[in-house]
Design a protein around this motif. Structure first.
Motif, PDB file in Angstrom:
ATOM      1  N   ALA B 228       0.856  -1.189   0.000  1.00 16.08           N
ATOM      2  CA  ALA B 228       0.000   0.000   0.000  1.00 16.08           C
ATOM      3  C   ALA B 228       0.887   1.231   0.000  1.00 16.08           C
ATOM      4  O   ALA B 228       2.111   1.108   0.019  1.00 16.08           O
ATOM      5  N   CYS B 229       0.273   2.413  -0.017  1.00 13.34           N
ATOM      6  CA  CYS B 229       1.074   3.634  -0.023  1.00 13.34           C
ATOM      7  C   CYS B 229       0.287   4.808   0.533  1.00 13.34           C
ATOM      8  O   CYS B 229      -0.910   4.706   0.769  1.00 13.34           O
ATOM      9  N   SER B 230       0.980   5.922   0.745  1.00 14.04           N
ATOM     10  CA  SER B 230       0.307   7.148   1.173  1.00 14.04           C
ATOM     11  C   SER B 230      -0.227   7.859  -0.071  1.00 14.04           C
ATOM     12  O   SER B 230       0.116   7.516  -1.202  1.00 14.04           O
ATOM     13  N   LYS B 231      -1.035   8.881   0.189  1.00 14.23           N
ATOM     14  CA  LYS B 231      -1.700   9.565  -0.913  1.00 14.23           C
ATOM     15  C   LYS B 231      -0.744  10.252  -1.882  1.00 14.23           C
ATOM     16  O   LYS B 231      -0.891  10.087  -3.106  1.00 14.23           O
ATOM     17  N   VAL B 245      -3.920   4.509   0.834  1.00 16.26           N
ATOM     18  CA  VAL B 245      -4.605   4.216   2.090  1.00 16.26           C
ATOM     19  C   VAL B 245      -4.918   5.508   2.825  1.00 16.26           C
ATOM     20  O   VAL B 245      -4.110   6.428   2.825  1.00 16.26           O
ATOM     21  N   GLY B 246      -6.073   5.585   3.457  1.00 17.25           N
ATOM     22  CA  GLY B 246      -6.383   6.745   4.286  1.00 17.25           C
ATOM     23  C   GLY B 246      -7.815   7.179   4.156  1.00 17.25           C
ATOM     24  O   GLY B 246      -8.647   6.467   3.605  1.00 17.25           O
ATOM     25  N   GLN B 247      -8.048   8.370   4.656  1.00 22.96           N
ATOM     26  CA  GLN B 247      -9.401   8.912   4.681  1.00 22.96           C
ATOM     27  C   GLN B 247     -10.018   8.984   3.290  1.00 22.96           C
ATOM     28  O   GLN B 247     -11.183   8.664   3.113  1.00 22.96           O
ATOM     29  N   LEU B 269      -3.609   8.347   9.023  1.00 25.79           N
ATOM     30  CA  LEU B 269      -3.886   7.532  10.209  1.00 25.79           C
ATOM     31  C   LEU B 269      -5.360   7.137  10.283  1.00 25.79           C
ATOM     32  O   LEU B 269      -5.693   6.044  10.743  1.00 25.79           O
ATOM     33  N   ALA B 270      -6.236   8.023   9.804  1.00 25.60           N
ATOM     34  CA  ALA B 270      -7.676   7.729   9.852  1.00 25.60           C
ATOM     35  C   ALA B 270      -7.986   6.419   9.135  1.00 25.60           C
ATOM     36  O   ALA B 270      -8.890   5.697   9.522  1.00 25.60           O
ATOM     37  N   GLY B 271      -7.205   6.121   8.110  1.00 25.29           N
ATOM     38  CA  GLY B 271      -7.477   4.915   7.338  1.00 25.29           C
ATOM     39  C   GLY B 271      -6.923   3.646   7.953  1.00 25.29           C
ATOM     40  O   GLY B 271      -7.274   2.548   7.527  1.00 25.29           O
ATOM     41  N   ILE B 272      -6.037   3.787   8.947  1.00 19.69           N
ATOM     42  CA  ILE B 272      -5.391   2.575   9.463  1.00 19.69           C
ATOM     43  C   ILE B 272      -5.664   2.347  10.945  1.00 19.69           C
ATOM     44  O   ILE B 272      -5.172   1.402  11.534  1.00 19.69           O
ATOM     45  N   ASN B 273      -6.461   3.242  11.550  1.00 20.93           N
ATOM     46  CA  ASN B 273      -6.742   3.113  12.979  1.00 20.93           C
ATOM     47  C   ASN B 273      -7.289   1.758  13.365  1.00 20.93           C
ATOM     48  O   ASN B 273      -7.088   1.293  14.477  1.00 20.93           O
TER      49      ASN B 273
END
Ligand SMILES: Cc1cc2nc3c(=O)[nH]c(=O)nc-3n(C[C@H](O)[C@H](O)[C@H](O)COP(=O)(O)OP(=O)(O)OC[C@H]3O[C@@H](n4cnc5c(N)ncnc54)[C@H](O)[C@@H]3O)c2cc1C
Lengths: 248, 319
Positions: B228-231, B245-247, B269-273
């Protein structure tokens, strides 16, 4: 083509989430509200249909007067007119009922909603509208083309995407991808001035009960401090993941 | 009266989420003093469902429903619920189940609670715990309608074995006008998807460029994980959008989430909480991710990740 864009009024993504009244209500204190990010992609796609295909675009929100600045922002971005259904949004079903009524009365061909709103994350309003009015439905929509009454869409699925064809009347649940992020619009001065003069109709709600109720909120248990492992001792991480966290 | 559960399969084989929702349905049925009926579409061997709490299977075999169709599936499931007199209907939170759930809710006049993470705390009133505010909080919700629809979050309840067997019968629902037709499917096969993965290895802008993803893929392979990756990484075109991954991207509810060179912005973080154990590898000890993580290494990804791969290979060899 008449397009209705459903706009959810949600706390800005960086908001601190707190509750009041014995953890039964969301604490709006100091919270900035914005157009739900998934809806913003849909609104921008609607503007494209307006500019390229001559569609008329109405935005709608179910909520109290406090949501009007969010609707005005959507007008400043370019929607032609706005409707606020004057009732507190209580659950997905009640909101979908109000919106379905707006769709029926206005005779919209295309309803664009977001795949979910980032506050309650129910992900049910668009599908329920479609179910209530008997329209076709595509969610997690990442592209949409309309030709007459025919529609072609792409939607994200687990592990990939699929292309579908369908026809109007259609409800979509949109998300990132529906337009490029760089195409999202920020209202300019002229848009803001014009938005003041655009009609914002306040509609009284139809009778609609709720099907679910929020009893209480909880915050996740506070997290213990991070366990730091020396970069020269990576083996210790493997050991901890196996013996302590038991995830490998 | 039995609890009805929709168990997803792919090419005839049940997905792990199918076993998870079956396990969940068993817990609800026990609380309500009833049995579990599963509905399947074009699945082959249904015996595994019996081992996870299902008493009876309604098998739909239909060429029209060979490809997933929200309207068609919702209609068939609602006919099954009516036939069984089910007061509770359970499904997963896969993209497909989330697609059909609201249509099913309308067909059945059922109140719907999505993203549910625990068995009901009470069945009268029917009360479930679900995530809200993109995993920044939980919401206790009651479903007040006669028929209740519950969408269970992935990896939240877990798969529970149950030594029993299920009876199977054919079920032929009326298939409605489908309305939406699938022209083509573009799916990466042979790889663990973020949605199904128990372990996710994710990397951010700290990796500097797409050419450096080889070690991330290798780490994922050793762990049997999804990547996966950040935006910004997907925005820059370094990785496909489906990996973001994420909001505004995908939610991840994995058992283990490893974040390499990701700062840990609130939207990420919202996407992985909802993930259980989080590991962060970052050069910056002040990166916000360290506050959200369980384990952390302050260090350069280009040194730490190859070492981690090596140590994991040694560990696997010993198992
Ligand atoms: C409305 C909105 C929605 C958003 N939605 C999302 C979303 O869904 N998902 C998402 O991810 N973001 C989202 N964002 C963006 C988010 O705010 C951050 O910008 C983004 O998550 C940062 O990604 P990053 O950590 O990869 O990059 P950066 O912020 O650039 O951080 C890179 C990190 O890598 C570290 N690093 C650098 N070199 C190395 C090295 N050699 N080894 C190890 N570490 C190194 C740095 O210390 C830094 O912490 C959203 C933003 C907005 C405004």
């Amino acid at each position: 083509m008449k397009i209705l864009v459903c706009i959810s009024h949600v706390p800005d993504t960086t908001s601190k989430i707190n509750f009041t009244d014995g953890d039964t209500k969301f604490d709006t204190n100091g919270v900035q509200f914005v157009i739900n990010p998934n809806d913003e992609f849909g609104l921008t796609r609607a503007m494209w249909f307006k500019e390229k295909q001559g569609a008329a675009v109405t935005v709608v929100n179910v909520g109290g007067p406090e949501t009007e600045p969010t609707l005005r922002k959507a007008l400043a971005i370019g929607a032609d007119n706005a409707i606020r259904v004057n009732t507190e949004a209580k659950d997905g079903y009640q909101v979908a009922k109000q919106l379905a009524n707006v769709v029926k009365e206005g005779g919209y061909d295309l309803v664009i909603a977001g795949r979910e709103s980032i506050d309650y994350n129910g992900g049910m309003v668009p599908g329920m509208i479609a179910g209530l009015i008997g329209a076709n439905f595509v969610t997690n929509c990442i592209s949409l083309e309309i030709d007459g009454t025919k529609a072609k869409a792409m939607r994200e699925i687990d592990g990939g995407k699929e292309t579908v064809s369908t026809s109007l009347p259609l409800v979509i649940g949109g998300q990132k991808g529906l337009v490029e992020e760089s195409d999202l619009r920020i209202p300019n001065m002229r848009g803001i001035m014009m938005a003041r003069k655009k009609p914002l109709e306040v509609k009284e709600p139809v009778d609609a009960g709720t099907e679910t109720a929020s009893v209480k909120f909880e915050k996740p248990a506070p997290k213990g401090a991070v366990k730091l492992i020396d970069a020269d001792n990576v083996g210790e991480l493997v050991n901890l993941l196996h013996n302590e966290a038991k995830v490998i | 009266m039995s609890v009805l559960v929709y168990t997803e399969s792919e090419q005839g084989k049940f997905k792990k989420t199918a076993l998870e929702v079956a396990s969940y349905a068993k817990a609800v049925a026990e609380q309500m003093g009833t049995t579990v009926t599963a509905i399947t579409f074009n699945a082959d061997d249904t015996s595994v469902l019996g081992n996870h709490g299902v008493d009876k299977v309604l098998k739909v075999t239909s060429s029209e429903l060979e490809k997933f169709n929200a309207n068609g599936y919702a209609s068939a499931i609602s006919q099954a619920a009516k036939k069984e007199g089910s007061k509770v209907v359970i499904l997963s939170s896969s993209a497909d189940s989330k697609y059909l759930a609201p249509l099913l809710a309308i067909n059945l006049d059922a109140g719907f609670a999505s993203n549910v993470v625990e068995a009901p705390s009470n069945v009268s009133p029917f009360t479930v715990k679900r995530t809200a505010f993109t995993n920044k909080a939980f919401n206790m919700t009651t479903i007040d309608t006669d028929v209740k629809l519950v969408g269970v979050s992935k990896n939240a309840y877990g798969v529970k074995e149950n030594a029993a067997s299920a009876t199977a019968e054919d079920f032929s629902p009326n298939i409605p006008e489908l309305g939406v037709h699938v022209d083509s499917v573009d799916k990466v096969t042979g790889q663990v998807t973020i949605a199904d993965a128990e372990i996710v290895v994710s990397a951010g802008r700290g990796l500097k460029g797409p050419e450096n993803w080889g070690m991330i893929e290798e780490l994922a392979e050793v762990l049997g994980a999804a990547t996966a990756c950040s935006k910004p990484v997907s925005d820059l075109g370094w990785r496909p959008h489906g990996e973001h991954v994420g909001q505004t991207g995908k939610p991840v509810a994995a058992n283990l989430y490893i974040a390499v060179g990701i700062s840990g912005a609130i939207q990420h973080l919202a996407g992985i909480n909802a993930s259980k154990v989080k590991v962060v590898i970052n050069t910056d000890p002040e990166a916000p991710f360290f506050k959200a993580a369980d384990y952390g290494i302050v260090g350069d990804a280009f040194e730490v990740v190859p070492k981690l791969i090596e140590k994991l290979k040694e560990f696997k060899a010993q198992q």
